[in-house]
Scaffold this active site. Structure first.
Site, mmCIF file in Angstrom:
data_model
loop_
_atom_site.group_PDB
_atom_site.id
_atom_site.type_symbol
_atom_site.label_atom_id
_atom_site.label_comp_id
_atom_site.label_asym_id
_atom_site.label_seq_id
_atom_site.Cartn_x
_atom_site.Cartn_y
_atom_site.Cartn_z
ATOM 1 N N ASP A 293 24.733 32.701 22.446
ATOM 2 C CA ASP A 293 25.503 32.743 23.570
ATOM 3 C C ASP A 293 25.514 34.495 23.796
ATOM 4 O O ASP A 293 25.048 35.124 22.901
ATOM 5 C CB ASP A 293 26.802 32.319 23.553
HETATM 6 C C1 GLC Z 1 28.639 33.073 28.796
HETATM 7 C C2 GLC Z 1 29.113 31.562 28.516
HETATM 8 C C3 GLC Z 1 27.549 30.752 28.640
HETATM 9 C C4 GLC Z 1 26.732 31.391 29.594
HETATM 10 C C5 GLC Z 1 26.096 32.699 28.926
HETATM 11 C C6 GLC Z 1 25.137 33.139 30.108
HETATM 12 O O1 GLC Z 1 29.224 33.826 28.250
HETATM 13 O O2 GLC Z 1 29.686 31.381 27.407
HETATM 14 O O3 GLC Z 1 28.113 29.349 28.613
HETATM 15 O O4 GLC Z 1 25.426 30.474 29.624
HETATM 16 O O5 GLC Z 1 27.382 33.510 28.895
HETATM 17 O O6 GLC Z 1 25.696 33.773 31.278
#
Ligand code: GLC
Length: 735
Positions: A293
């Site tokens: 993430d």
């Molecule tokens: C965010 C989220 C995740 C998302 C990623 C990219 O912090 O936790 O669900 O896909 O970043 O935007």
């Protein structure tokens, strides 16, 4: 030692062969579209330098990051060899320009992978995921995801960070809006539907995109409903609650997974060797890749799992995170870590293989560019709007309908009152990619289209979402006085749920409740319309409302179907995939809880232990009568076939769709089990007066069996029940 020498020798021979081959002007195998994917992967991998490999394992942001929760440095001068980018544009042009640099300026011409959060639509925004689950219609959700995939691909994306399949039982957690509720099987079914919709049968057809199951694993167990925090998950709970949706999604062919931010009982998800390398890559043999993430690798430091970014990067890649989203750890330290012998080259190669494999499967080497269509060609196609309307319609839940308050009589004068009455922006919900409020048909808009006589429709805002300003109350009361029915439109702002949107109370702001109490004094019937991203505390509102319709955040197309339900043109069919607590103090409260040692005791002194609306609750304008369950056998041995049927009759005067939820109960087992577990569901339309049969084909091990703390499924002799509503049939497994 000998082995290492042999390998080295093999590599030299192969390199020499490639050099010779290159001189013979034969196309490199990896450029041969007819060659098998695995051969292309191996051929390309062998040609790559360490620097090229490391960049393939990195994902940067292309352009301005619009996700407020992830403010990070904007990466200038993106290298041509970058593996993947977060892509925030709606046009393929920027993508094509970046891709051109990768294809023409890099040594090997490896295309870039463009990803983004297409969670419930790209420009055509459909209901938030928790609402979609209320439809109990996986086929329709699959269609909606296919629609989103096409819009996204035509806009320049190859990959979405969706579906989110985190089982969630604490509605204080804002991300409960993004998943499919409190039940493992439900999340699994919609994981499969989403993967099929996004990926289709051919990732290279230019209309589908790679899916990403997230947030692996157990993010929904976030302590006290707060985001980014610790999760206490025992090995038993990991397997009996959180693993099933991911196993189903992986088996459905999900191309990627995303490792979560959270700490799983002392081992953060993004450094968890057991979940990623042992289970996902080992047991499930997943041949796609895991992306971290955003920053979840560097965050290992703040979680106390790594001293610095170098150690965090070592832990993450050794545990099974193949691609680093915006921690910038892999591109800074992997080469060093390999040189120091801390990370074997095989680990790096395995990760690179996985990423290259997806790029070949997406056809990016043959078709790196996206046709530059017009916005009109790309977005908001009529058939897509129809799907969005249908999914919204089936996601609405009639929670209460006292004395058949709904549907409204044709000549009813309606006063639309409340902060959501004319509000469009907040109906979109969180994570709406490129949704625009100008595309939204809101509550008032829908009724204006539906009601023949415009004079039937009155409006007053009454109050804002929050704050203390009651100056709108008088106008609201006066407007209500001119109407037959009050349509009270209350709920949440779109940013009150989603990421980093935890709320200590799930009650609506007091100003909204006060408006309801003021309107109650008019004596006019109140139909409450709720738009929210989580279950709400309704114990004070419920008694003053004659009917309640939960519309969640329906995306762009909720207004018309809602008007259809209010006027009776449409019969509502939604049912809850998540419990509505009576009050916040009951949380966590969910249907598949373990049994109590003293069911007759252990209650609250100051509050009921019953929820306001239970899992599966949802009313219709017609009535359904369930017959007794009929099992093909009640004494069983392992391996036997078993089917259970129930006849459902529509005893009302209008057609309606009914979802039958099939549960199993195992009163006693070596490992204690939930009071009941959903194992199958089916939705059918039943005409007035008609009887339809619903059938559950039971797989004894899958459906009656249970799972232990290391993922071993077992089936014990003894008594089981299959249950639908309050009907049960008893089974004896005798061997
Ligand atoms: C965010 C989220 C995740 C998302 C990623 C990219 O912090 O936790 O669900 O896909 O970043 O935007």
């Amino acid at each position: 030692m000998m082995k290492k020498r042999l390998i080295a020798c093999g590599v030299c021979l192969w390199t020499a062969f490639c050099m010779l081959e290159a001189r013979n002007e034969k196309p490199a195998v990896y450029k041969d579209a007819k060659a098998p994917t695995e051969k292309r992967v191996e051929d390309l991998l062998l040609r790559m330098t360490m620097e090229e490999k490391v960049l393939q394992l990195s994902q940067y942001v292309a352009g301005r990051n619009t996700n407020a929760n992830n403010i990070g440095e904007e990466v200038k001068n993106i290298p041509a060899e970058i593996g993947a980018l977060l892509y925030y544009s709606t046009s393929p042009r920027l993508r094509n320009n970046i891709q051109k640099k990768a294809m023409e300026e890099s040594r090997l011409g490896i295309p870039v992978l463009f990803g983004h959060d297409v969670i419930h639509g790209f420009r055509t925004v459909y209901p938030i995921s928790i609402a979609q689950a209320c439809s109990w219609n996986p086929a329709l959700v699959e269609k909606a995801c296919a629609m989103a995939a096409k819009e996204a691909r035509l806009a320049g994306l190859d990959w979405t960070f969706s579906p989110m399949i985190d089982v969630a039982r604490d509605p204080r957690w804002g991300r409960v809006s993004e998943g499919y509720g409190e039940d493992p099987y439900t999340n699994g079914v919609f994981a499969v539907a989403s993967v099929k919709g996004y990926q289709g049968n051919n990732l290279a057809d230019g209309e589908h995109i790679a899916a990403c199951l997230k947030h692996y694993i157990g993010y929904g167990a976030s302590e006290a409903g707060r985001d980014y925090v610790y999760t206490e998950i025992s090995p038993q709970t990991l397997w009996d609650t959180y693993m099933l949706p991911y196993e189903m999604g992986v088996k459905a062919g999900a191309a990627t997974l995303m490792s979560g931010f959270h700490d799983i009982s002392g081992v953060p998800a993004s450094a968890n060797h057991y979940t990623m390398r042992e289970v996902l890559k080992g047991r499930w043999r997943h041949d796609g890749f895991v992306v971290s993430d955003w920053g979840s690798i560097v965050q290992l430091i703040s979680q106390g799992a790594a001293e610095d970014l170098k150690e965090a990067s070592e832990k993450a890649i050794m545990a099974g995170v193949d691609m680093d989203m915006m921690s910038r750890g892999y591109d800074k330290y992997l080469k060093e870590l390999v040189g120091e012998g801390k990370v074997p080259m095989e680990i790096v190669d395995d990760a690179v293989r996985r990423i290259l494999r997806l790029k070949f499967r997406l056809g990016l080497f043959e078709n790196p560019y996206i046709r530059e269509t017009t916005e009109k060609e790309r977005f908001l196609q009529p058939e897509d709007i129809k799907i969005a309307e249908k999914l919204a319609e089936e996601s609405f839940v009639l929670l209460k309908n006292k004395e058949k308050r709904l549907p409204l009589a044709a000549d009813t004068k309606v006063a639309v009152i409340g902060p959501l009455g004319k509000n469009r922006w907040n109906l979109l919900g969180s994570w709406t990619a490129h949704g625009k409020d100008g595309d939204v048909v809101g509550i008032y808009d829908g009724l204006k289209l539906e009601l023949k006589d415009p004079s039937q429709l009155l409006y007053a805002k009454g109050c804002d979402f929050d704050g203390k300003d009651e100056s709108g109350f008088a106008e609201a009361v006066a407007t209500a006085g001119k109407a037959d029915v009050i349509l009270l439109c209350l709920g949440e702002k779109r940013n009150w749920s989603g990421e980093n949107a935890s709320r200590a109370s799930i009650a609506l702001p007091k100003i909204q409740e006060k408006l309801a109490m003021e309107l109650k004094k008019t004596g006019k019937p109140i139909v409450l319309i709720l738009s929210n991203g989580r279950p709400l505390e309704l114990c004070r509102l419920e008694p003053v409302c004659d009917a309640i319709v939960e519309i969640w955040q329906p995306g762009i197309a909720g207004g018309k179907p809602l008007a259809g339900i209010l006027t009776g043109r449409i019969n509502p069919s939604g049912k809850l995939p998540i419990t509505f607590p009576y009050a916040t103090g009951q949380i966590p409260i969910y249907y598949n809880r373990r049994q109590s040692a003293r069911p007759h005791q252990g209650k609250y002194q100051d509050l009921t232990i019953e929820p306001l609306y239970e899992f599966g609750h949802g009313l219709s304008y017609t009535t359904f009568e369930y017959g007794d369950l009929k099992a093909s056998a009640t004494q069983l041995k392992r391996g036997d076939k078993l089917s259970v049927e129930v006849a459902v009759t529509n005893t009302g005067d209008r057609d309606g769709a009914e979802t039958v939820h099939w549960f199993i109960t195992d009163p006693y087992s070596t490992i204690t089990r939930p009071v009941k577990e959903l194992k199958y569901f089916e939705k059918q339309t039943i005409r007035a007066g008609e009887t339809r049969t619903f059938r559950f084909e039971v797989d004894l091990l899958r459906d009656l069996g249970f799972i232990d703390g290391d993922g071993k499924r077992f089936l014990e002799k003894g008594t089981y029940y299959v249950q639908v509503k309050d009907k049960k049939v008893k089974l004896e497994l005798i061997d």
